[in-house]
Design a protein around this motif. Structure first.
Motif, short mmCIF file in Angstrom:
data_model
loop_
_atom_site.label_atom_id
_atom_site.label_comp_id
_atom_site.label_asym_id
_atom_site.label_seq_id
_atom_site.Cartn_x
_atom_site.Cartn_y
_atom_site.Cartn_z
N THR A 279 0.84 -1.21 0.00
CA THR A 279 0.00 0.00 0.00
C THR A 279 0.87 1.25 0.00
OG1 THR A 279 -1.75 -1.15 1.20
CG2 THR A 279 -1.79 1.25 1.26
N TYR B 273 2.52 1.78 -3.44
CA TYR B 273 1.54 2.29 -4.42
C TYR B 273 1.23 3.76 -4.15
CZ TYR B 273 0.16 -1.95 -7.00
OH TYR B 273 0.12 -3.04 -7.84
N LEU B 274 0.99 4.11 -2.89
CA LEU B 274 0.62 5.50 -2.58
C LEU B 274 1.79 6.46 -2.81
CD1 LEU B 274 -1.63 4.99 0.56
CD2 LEU B 274 -2.35 5.67 -1.74
N ILE C 86 1.51 9.40 -5.51
CA ILE C 86 1.60 10.82 -5.12
C ILE C 86 2.84 11.47 -5.74
CG2 ILE C 86 1.94 12.37 -3.16
CD1 ILE C 86 0.15 10.32 -1.55
N CYS D 222 -1.99 4.09 -9.56
CA CYS D 222 -1.27 3.67 -8.34
C CYS D 222 -1.97 4.18 -7.08
CB CYS D 222 0.18 4.17 -8.37
SG CYS D 222 1.23 3.28 -9.52
N CYS D 223 -2.45 5.40 -7.12
CA CYS D 223 -3.18 5.95 -5.97
C CYS D 223 -4.46 5.15 -5.71
CB CYS D 223 -3.51 7.43 -6.18
SG CYS D 223 -2.10 8.53 -5.97
N GLY E 191 -3.52 1.86 -4.12
CA GLY E 191 -3.13 2.08 -2.74
C GLY E 191 -4.31 2.39 -1.84
N VAL E 192 -5.24 3.19 -2.32
CA VAL E 192 -6.42 3.54 -1.52
C VAL E 192 -7.28 2.30 -1.28
CG1 VAL E 192 -8.60 4.82 -1.57
CG2 VAL E 192 -6.45 5.98 -2.10
N CYS F 131 -5.50 0.28 1.31
CA CYS F 131 -5.53 1.04 2.57
C CYS F 131 -6.92 0.96 3.20
CB CYS F 131 -5.13 2.49 2.29
SG CYS F 131 -4.90 3.48 3.76
#
Length: 146
Positions: free
Chosen positions: A91, A94-95, A99, A128-129, A132-133, A136
């Motif tokens: 995660t 990815y975040l 970002i 990617c965000c 990750g979200v 998450c």
């Protein structure tokens, strides 16, 4: 272990990203260009250099393993070692990638960053965000248990 649909989606997305990377190897220079790997990678692939193939295989392998971890967290495959820790680290990667990719093209003039188009950075970083979200959200407990 309870099934987690968000982790199943995240795993499928990671597998899909791995397959797209593999497709670049078989698609050759035009595919490297289309998917935003940069002109330098496309030229190396056209010249028969092994670097694009090796780099792309490494990335595809990592994405495949991440897909397995998501499926493991969803209860679709056997429990992998360090599952929760790995999902947290995946995660984070990815975040951070997402970002950073949304910011870098606008705050640096580094040619390595600008060998890719703004569209590449915006699309790949947004993806990617989202990945990750999703993970998450699951890890926070709102998307079910991992």
């Amino acid at each position: 272990m309870q099934r987690n649909n968000l982790l199943i989606i995240a795993g499928c997305l990671s597998f899909f990203a791995a397959l797209l990377h593999l497709a670049c190897i078989f698609g050759g220079p035009d595919w490297y260009r289309f998917f935003g790997a940069g002109e330098r990678m496309a030229q190396m692939a056209a010249a028969g250099d092994t670097y694009p193939t090796i780099a792309t295989l490494v990335i595809a392998s990592i994405l495949f393993v991440w897909g397995l971890y998501a499926f493991s967290g969803a209860g679709l495959v056997f429990k992998l070692p360090l599952l929760k820790t790995s999902l947290v680290l995946i995660t984070a990667v990815y975040l951070i990638r997402g970002i950073a990719g949304l910011l870098l093209p606008f705050v640096t003039s580094d040619p390595v960053v600008h060998q890719n188009s703004i569209a590449f950075w915006l699309v790949s970083s947004s993806v990617c965000c989202v990945y990750g979200v999703i993970i998450c959200w699951v890890q926070s407990g709102y998307g079910g248990s991992a």
